[in-house]
Motif scaffolding. Structure first.
Motif, short mmCIF file in Angstrom:
data_model
loop_
_atom_site.label_atom_id
_atom_site.label_comp_id
_atom_site.label_asym_id
_atom_site.label_seq_id
_atom_site.Cartn_x
_atom_site.Cartn_y
_atom_site.Cartn_z
N SER A 107 -85.80 -2.70 -87.98
CA SER A 107 -85.88 -2.98 -86.44
C SER A 107 -84.80 -3.91 -85.99
O SER A 107 -84.53 -3.78 -84.50
CB SER A 107 -87.26 -3.62 -86.31
OG SER A 107 -88.27 -2.74 -86.55
N ALA A 126 -96.08 -8.83 -81.77
CA ALA A 126 -96.56 -8.97 -80.50
C ALA A 126 -97.46 -10.14 -80.17
O ALA A 126 -98.33 -10.20 -79.67
CB ALA A 126 -97.48 -7.75 -80.06
N PHE A 147 -89.83 1.35 -68.13
CA PHE A 147 -90.59 1.58 -69.04
C PHE A 147 -91.04 3.25 -69.14
O PHE A 147 -91.06 3.98 -69.95
CB PHE A 147 -91.94 0.80 -69.29
CG PHE A 147 -92.72 1.01 -70.59
CD1 PHE A 147 -92.49 0.91 -71.78
CD2 PHE A 147 -93.83 1.70 -70.29
CE1 PHE A 147 -93.16 1.24 -72.98
CE2 PHE A 147 -94.69 1.98 -71.08
CZ PHE A 147 -94.46 1.59 -72.66
N ASP A 154 -87.95 10.05 -73.79
CA ASP A 154 -88.42 10.30 -75.12
C ASP A 154 -88.79 11.90 -75.33
O ASP A 154 -88.67 12.21 -76.35
CB ASP A 154 -89.79 9.37 -75.33
CG ASP A 154 -90.14 9.27 -76.76
OD1 ASP A 154 -89.25 9.49 -77.73
OD2 ASP A 154 -91.26 9.50 -77.17
N TYR A 199 -87.37 3.38 -78.97
CA TYR A 199 -89.12 3.39 -78.12
C TYR A 199 -89.95 2.77 -79.23
O TYR A 199 -90.78 2.03 -78.59
CB TYR A 199 -89.50 4.88 -77.81
CG TYR A 199 -90.96 4.73 -77.14
CD1 TYR A 199 -90.94 4.13 -76.19
CD2 TYR A 199 -91.71 5.46 -77.82
CE1 TYR A 199 -92.33 4.28 -75.48
CE2 TYR A 199 -92.99 5.61 -77.38
CZ TYR A 199 -93.30 4.69 -76.08
OH TYR A 199 -94.57 4.95 -75.57
N ASN A 200 -89.75 3.11 -80.54
CA ASN A 200 -90.92 2.29 -81.20
C ASN A 200 -90.52 1.17 -81.99
O ASN A 200 -91.17 0.29 -82.53
CB ASN A 200 -90.99 3.51 -82.70
CG ASN A 200 -91.75 4.62 -82.24
OD1 ASN A 200 -92.77 4.65 -81.36
ND2 ASN A 200 -91.42 5.84 -82.91
N ASN A 201 -89.24 0.50 -81.70
CA ASN A 201 -88.84 -0.58 -81.99
C ASN A 201 -89.78 -1.76 -81.27
O ASN A 201 -89.60 -1.77 -80.18
CB ASN A 201 -87.24 -0.92 -81.58
CG ASN A 201 -86.84 -2.13 -82.36
OD1 ASN A 201 -87.04 -3.38 -82.02
ND2 ASN A 201 -85.94 -2.02 -83.29
N PRO A 202 -90.51 -2.67 -82.10
CA PRO A 202 -91.03 -3.83 -81.48
C PRO A 202 -90.26 -4.74 -80.55
O PRO A 202 -90.82 -5.26 -79.64
CB PRO A 202 -91.84 -4.52 -82.54
CG PRO A 202 -90.84 -4.13 -83.74
CD PRO A 202 -90.50 -2.93 -83.47
N LYS A 233 -90.05 -2.88 -77.15
CA LYS A 233 -91.00 -2.80 -76.38
C LYS A 233 -91.28 -4.28 -75.87
O LYS A 233 -91.85 -4.47 -74.74
CB LYS A 233 -92.24 -2.77 -77.39
CG LYS A 233 -92.44 -1.23 -77.61
CD LYS A 233 -93.40 -0.99 -78.67
CE LYS A 233 -93.59 0.48 -79.06
NZ LYS A 233 -94.63 0.85 -79.91
N ASP A 234 -91.22 -5.43 -76.54
CA ASP A 234 -90.99 -6.75 -75.93
C ASP A 234 -90.15 -6.93 -74.69
O ASP A 234 -90.70 -7.57 -73.91
CB ASP A 234 -90.74 -7.90 -77.24
CG ASP A 234 -91.05 -9.11 -77.16
OD1 ASP A 234 -92.21 -9.40 -76.88
OD2 ASP A 234 -90.45 -9.91 -76.88
N LEU A 260 -89.07 -4.60 -72.69
CA LEU A 260 -89.70 -3.92 -71.63
C LEU A 260 -90.79 -4.65 -70.99
O LEU A 260 -91.13 -4.63 -69.81
CB LEU A 260 -89.98 -2.44 -72.22
CG LEU A 260 -89.02 -1.51 -72.26
CD1 LEU A 260 -89.47 -0.32 -72.78
CD2 LEU A 260 -88.06 -1.50 -71.19
N ASN A 261 -91.51 -5.47 -71.93
CA ASN A 261 -92.64 -6.27 -71.20
C ASN A 261 -92.26 -7.59 -70.56
O ASN A 261 -92.86 -8.63 -70.47
CB ASN A 261 -93.61 -6.52 -72.41
CG ASN A 261 -94.51 -5.28 -72.89
OD1 ASN A 261 -94.73 -4.42 -72.03
ND2 ASN A 261 -94.71 -5.16 -73.97
#
Length: 252
Positions: free
Chosen positions: A32, A67, A177, A184, A228-231, A234-235, A237-238
């Protein structure tokens, strides 16, 4: 909530709560983020037993991987205060924009108004005219995906069949996002533009490789599914840009 004090015990319990073996956890971290390349189970055991302490960046990253939040010590807060000015290109999403439609059309078929909005958005994002960026690639058939809020364009991306994304612009991260989700379903591997040096560095940390062009915009190539699956992605994008800042600060 993770924090420096008792970090190892918290890490061990959280890993077990997620039903991850030490081997699986080490492997997922390394895949990751490059910060964990070469991490061994032996080192992880030392961390979990409190015999060795991971770096501040690694502590933050591990919390983000799960997360979860991270409670900083006073010393850590002093470090953070020196990194706040790092430009990561994010715009806060206080009022997330709803997407009412995604309009897909050939680039050459954009209306004059649509073409103007797309061109202005690209130049604002990347400090380079869209025509210049596109000229850095061989001639190709490009489609444009316009993300709409009623009659307003709130995001767009321009792509060809090979997964080259010459422009990727959005009004806020909630739109970004949705754009990633839309991509995807279309491509396995992509070439993506990055907006700032901090984000460019972060893309490399997530195992995307530089894609050389004559453009002043930096491009990176990699697996969209992995991204897309990388934590850590995702962090980001949040709207959690701390890891990007700290990574950039650590690299000078």
């Amino acid at each position: 909530m993770f924090k420096k004090e008792g970090f190892g015990a918290k890490l061990r319990q959280t890993r077990k709560d997620h039903k991850l073996s030490q081997f699986d956890f080490v492997s997922q971290l390394a895949n990751s983020h490059k910060e964990f390349t070469g991490l061994s189970q032996t080192t992880l055991s030392l961390w979990e037993n409190g015999k060795r302490e991971p770096s501040f960046l690694r502590r933050i990253a591990i919390a983000r991987f799960f997360a979860e939040g991270y409670e900083m010590s006073e010393q850590e807060k002093k470090f953070v205060s020196k990194t706040k000015a790092t430009e990561v290109g994010a715009r806060p999403s206080f009022y997330p924009v709803s997407i009412t439609d995604i309009v897909i059309t050939d680039f050459v078929n954009l209306s004059e108004k649509q073409a103007d909005v797309v061109a202005q958005g690209h130049e604002h994002f990347y400090k380079e005219a869209l025509t210049e960026t596109m000229a850095a690639f061989p001639p190709s058939h490009y489609a444009v995906s316009l993300l709409m809020n009623e009659n307003a364009i709130v995001g767009h991306y321009i792509s060809n069949n090979a997964g080259i994304i010459v422009s990727f612009c959005f009004i806020d991260n909630s739109v970004a996002f949705k754009m990633v989700l839309d991509l995807d379903g279309k491509f396995s591997s992509v070439v993506l533009p990055t907006r700032t040096t901090a984000i460019a560095s972060f893309f490399q940390d997530l195992h995307f490789e530089p894609y050389p062009t004559a453009s002043r915009v930096k491009f990176y190539k990699g697996s969209l599914k992995d991204l897309y699956n990388n934590p850590f992605f995702k962090d980001l994008l949040n709207n959690n840009a701390d890891l990007v800042r700290f990574s950039k600060a650590q690299k000078g």
